[in-house]
Design a protein around this motif. Structure first.
Motif, mmCIF file in Angstrom:
data_model
loop_
_atom_site.group_PDB
_atom_site.id
_atom_site.type_symbol
_atom_site.label_atom_id
_atom_site.label_comp_id
_atom_site.label_asym_id
_atom_site.label_seq_id
_atom_site.Cartn_x
_atom_site.Cartn_y
_atom_site.Cartn_z
ATOM 1 N N LEU A 169 -3.319 -10.181 -7.516
ATOM 2 C CA LEU A 169 -4.933 -9.587 -8.450
ATOM 3 C C LEU A 169 -4.448 -7.687 -8.065
ATOM 4 O O LEU A 169 -4.153 -6.640 -9.149
ATOM 5 C CB LEU A 169 -6.196 -10.298 -8.430
ATOM 6 C CG LEU A 169 -6.387 -11.320 -9.006
ATOM 7 C CD1 LEU A 169 -7.478 -11.557 -8.329
ATOM 8 C CD2 LEU A 169 -6.240 -11.648 -11.064
ATOM 9 N N ILE A 170 -4.008 -7.981 -6.692
ATOM 10 C CA ILE A 170 -4.239 -6.737 -6.389
ATOM 11 C C ILE A 170 -3.007 -5.712 -6.723
ATOM 12 O O ILE A 170 -3.055 -4.606 -6.945
ATOM 13 C CB ILE A 170 -4.966 -6.639 -4.929
ATOM 14 C CG1 ILE A 170 -5.716 -6.668 -4.045
ATOM 15 C CG2 ILE A 170 -3.830 -4.980 -4.605
ATOM 16 C CD1 ILE A 170 -6.584 -6.878 -2.994
ATOM 17 N N HIS A 171 -1.956 -6.795 -6.705
ATOM 18 C CA HIS A 171 -0.740 -5.835 -6.783
ATOM 19 C C HIS A 171 -0.524 -5.170 -8.141
ATOM 20 O O HIS A 171 0.608 -5.056 -8.237
ATOM 21 C CB HIS A 171 0.582 -7.522 -6.400
ATOM 22 C CG HIS A 171 2.222 -6.583 -6.622
ATOM 23 N ND1 HIS A 171 2.218 -5.670 -6.308
ATOM 24 C CD2 HIS A 171 2.476 -7.368 -7.860
ATOM 25 C CE1 HIS A 171 3.756 -5.070 -6.954
ATOM 26 N NE2 HIS A 171 4.106 -6.474 -8.329
ATOM 27 N N LYS A 172 -1.048 -6.436 -8.977
ATOM 28 C CA LYS A 172 -1.654 -6.311 -10.804
ATOM 29 C C LYS A 172 -2.447 -5.042 -11.099
ATOM 30 O O LYS A 172 -2.306 -4.756 -12.137
ATOM 31 C CB LYS A 172 -1.419 -7.261 -11.406
ATOM 32 C CG LYS A 172 -0.892 -8.381 -11.632
ATOM 33 C CD LYS A 172 0.876 -7.947 -12.051
ATOM 34 C CE LYS A 172 1.853 -8.713 -12.190
ATOM 35 N NZ LYS A 172 3.272 -8.159 -12.333
ATOM 36 N N GLY A 173 -3.369 -4.558 -9.624
ATOM 37 C CA GLY A 173 -4.251 -3.347 -10.095
ATOM 38 C C GLY A 173 -5.295 -4.172 -10.898
ATOM 39 O O GLY A 173 -5.787 -3.829 -11.277
ATOM 40 N N VAL A 174 -5.567 -5.484 -10.609
ATOM 41 C CA VAL A 174 -6.808 -6.227 -10.986
ATOM 42 C C VAL A 174 -7.425 -5.922 -10.007
ATOM 43 O O VAL A 174 -7.767 -6.710 -8.752
ATOM 44 C CB VAL A 174 -6.775 -8.148 -11.861
ATOM 45 C CG1 VAL A 174 -7.814 -8.559 -11.771
ATOM 46 C CG2 VAL A 174 -5.344 -6.937 -12.638
ATOM 47 N N PRO A 175 -9.131 -5.947 -9.971
ATOM 48 C CA PRO A 175 -9.651 -6.073 -9.422
ATOM 49 C C PRO A 175 -10.020 -7.739 -8.274
ATOM 50 O O PRO A 175 -9.849 -8.313 -9.461
ATOM 51 C CB PRO A 175 -11.731 -5.612 -9.846
ATOM 52 C CG PRO A 175 -10.898 -5.067 -11.104
ATOM 53 C CD PRO A 175 -9.836 -5.246 -11.487
ATOM 54 N N TRP A 176 -10.120 -7.800 -7.267
ATOM 55 C CA TRP A 176 -9.492 -9.139 -6.074
ATOM 56 C C TRP A 176 -11.471 -9.684 -6.889
ATOM 57 O O TRP A 176 -11.588 -11.372 -6.540
ATOM 58 C CB TRP A 176 -10.005 -8.654 -5.131
ATOM 59 C CG TRP A 176 -11.472 -7.585 -4.524
ATOM 60 C CD1 TRP A 176 -11.433 -6.524 -4.091
ATOM 61 C CD2 TRP A 176 -13.015 -8.602 -4.056
ATOM 62 N NE1 TRP A 176 -12.711 -5.915 -3.463
ATOM 63 C CE2 TRP A 176 -13.255 -7.531 -3.749
ATOM 64 C CE3 TRP A 176 -13.337 -9.726 -4.246
ATOM 65 C CZ2 TRP A 176 -14.763 -7.049 -3.919
ATOM 66 C CZ3 TRP A 176 -15.170 -9.764 -4.029
ATOM 67 C CH2 TRP A 176 -15.116 -8.678 -3.594
ATOM 68 N N GLN A 177 -12.935 -9.312 -7.352
ATOM 69 C CA GLN A 177 -13.688 -9.781 -7.761
ATOM 70 C C GLN A 177 -13.220 -10.972 -8.808
ATOM 71 O O GLN A 177 -13.779 -11.684 -9.061
ATOM 72 C CB GLN A 177 -14.690 -8.967 -8.602
ATOM 73 C CG GLN A 177 -15.104 -7.991 -7.453
ATOM 74 C CD GLN A 177 -14.793 -6.492 -7.045
ATOM 75 O OE1 GLN A 177 -13.389 -6.856 -7.700
ATOM 76 N NE2 GLN A 177 -15.661 -6.129 -6.881
ATOM 77 N N TYR A 178 -11.860 -10.527 -9.585
ATOM 78 C CA TYR A 178 -11.111 -12.087 -10.376
ATOM 79 C C TYR A 178 -11.822 -12.584 -10.023
ATOM 80 O O TYR A 178 -11.307 -13.942 -10.195
ATOM 81 C CB TYR A 178 -10.591 -11.368 -11.560
ATOM 82 C CG TYR A 178 -11.011 -10.840 -12.566
ATOM 83 C CD1 TYR A 178 -10.871 -11.122 -13.938
ATOM 84 C CD2 TYR A 178 -11.272 -9.195 -12.591
ATOM 85 C CE1 TYR A 178 -11.517 -10.726 -15.126
ATOM 86 C CE2 TYR A 178 -11.579 -8.364 -13.687
ATOM 87 C CZ TYR A 178 -11.468 -8.626 -13.863
ATOM 88 O OH TYR A 178 -12.713 -8.061 -16.176
#
Length: 406
Positions: free
Chosen positions: A141-150
């Motif tokens: 998620l972090i690598h893809k720029g998506v918040p870890w909250q997902y």
């Protein structure tokens, strides 16, 4: 259920790295993301563990899963440190509820204390699988720029599915103990178990084990970065691409080894003396911790993840043997007591390590020194357990009365 819980709880080390940067918090403050949920598990295990014996396993599991799902979906709107920690704490309370129900259920489906231990290792093996999946999802998620909250949104989806399954699945017949019909009495009886030598002994072991284990998945990512002053540092201090890759995915490597060891533990605990295995494995943990500290990051890179093999069977066996020292109508309550000490160790251990590290310039190495002390105390206790075998008569008694075999 065990897998879903592990996906969130054992990802905290990776999440802490992001939260420290996003909210500018100290090591001790960031450790609250682990310590407070564990405190929630501890208190609900101790004070609400009787629900599995009073309401039945099925109802207790559904209540716990419902609260956990609500907490997970609420992460969608979590945008500050206090709110995030509050939701993590609520999820911990929920885990304490459904996990005591699940632990009690294992006793209902087991035909002997030995099978109980093997089944417990199997359930905890799925916990190990979740511990592998969770950090990988966070990293992706972090690598893809998506918040870890997902990660929590995903866990909420799994939780919803589990609630549906829990509603429709057929559970073994459970006879409620009539003495536990009053809530006040049930709580008092749960608290009285803390003084029982069998419950206290295994609970103390669980505390020490989890305090040592949590050092790996909470603080190992911080310890292995090349520049201790920056969590954004690269891993270029390690020679070779394979070593750098291992440093990045060290927590995942640990959880893979722990999960593999637990699946092997299903067979191991059916064929070997459990006390001997735990004594030898706890000693190996002490050796790995001490070697990783004396050899520095280059040695710790290999020895710290390796502890996953030796840690694999310790906690499930503590849980199983501790619960098996009591009749089935008390399994929920005693599971709650052991869970209390488990979560207390998971809360206190990383927090103390964070304080010690902060007092020494923020270097996680000093936290691992504390973890080595916990591991050494655990080994001393398991050495005594192997030499004196204090639970043999009690386990034989329960085997005859609850499982119909001498």
């Amino acid at each position: 259920m065990f897998m879903m819980f592990a996906m969130t709880s054992d990802s905290v080390g990776e999440i802490i790295k992001e939260v420290k940067v996003a909210f500018d918090v100290t090591n001790a403050q960031a450790s609250l993301m682990h310590s407070l949920p564990m405190l929630g598990i501890a208190m609900s295990g101790l004070l609400l563990g009787f629900l599995a014996d009073r309401l039945g396993r099925k109802t207790t599991i559904i209540i716990g899963l419902s609260v956990f799902g609500l907490a997970c979906y609420s992460f969608f709107i979590a945008n500050n440190f206090v709110f995030i920690v509050s939701l993590m704490t609520l999820s911990g309370i929920a885990v304490g509820i459904f996990k005591t129900g699940a632990l009690a259920l294992i006793g209902d489906i087991s035909s002997s204390t030995k099978q109980h231990t093997a089944t417990m290792n199997g359930a905890e093996a799925f916990f190990g699988v979740g511990a592998i999946i969770g950090p990988l999802i966070v990293a992706w998620l972090i690598h893809k720029g998506v918040p870890w909250q997902y990660l929590y949104i995903i866990a909420g989806g799994i939780c919803t599915f589990l609630i549906v399954v829990a509603v429709w699945v057929k559970y073994p017949v459970y006879t409620r103990n009539q003495d536990d019909s009053v809530k006040k009495v049930s709580v008092r009886q749960s608290l009285s178990l803390v003084k029982n030598p069998y419950a206290l002994g295994f609970s103390t072991g669980a505390f020490l084990y989890v305090a040592a284990e949590s050092a790996i998945y909470v603080w190992m990512p911080s310890y292995l970065v090349c520049d201790a002053a920056s969590l954004r540092a690269t891993y270029d201090c390690y020679t070779g691409g394979a070593a750098q890759t291992l440093a990045i995915y060290s927590v995942t490597a640990f959880f893979i080894l722990r999960a593999a060891g637990r699946f092997v533990g299903i067979w191991m605990m059916s064929h070997f003396n459990w006390a001997l295995v735990l004594m030898l494995f706890s000693g190996a943990i002490v050796v790995c911790f001490a070697g990783g500290l004396m050899g520095g990051k280059q040695v710790a890179l290999y020895l710290f993840p390796l502890t996953g093999i030796f840690m694999s069977v310790i906690y499930p066996t503590f849980n199983s043997k501790g619960i098996s020292c009591f009749p089935k109508h008390q399994h929920g309550s005693v599971a709650g007591v052991i869970l209390f000490f488990t979560a207390a160790g998971a809360a206190a251990g990383p927090f103390i390590m964070g304080l010690v590290s902060d007092a020494n310039g923020g270097d996680a190495k000093y936290g691992f020194m504390v973890a080595t002390v916990f591991a050494s105390l655990l080994f001393a206790g398991l050495l005594f357990n192997y030499l004196k075998n204090p639970t043999q008569r009690q386990l034989e008694k329960i085997e005859a009365s609850e499982y119909g075999a001498a």
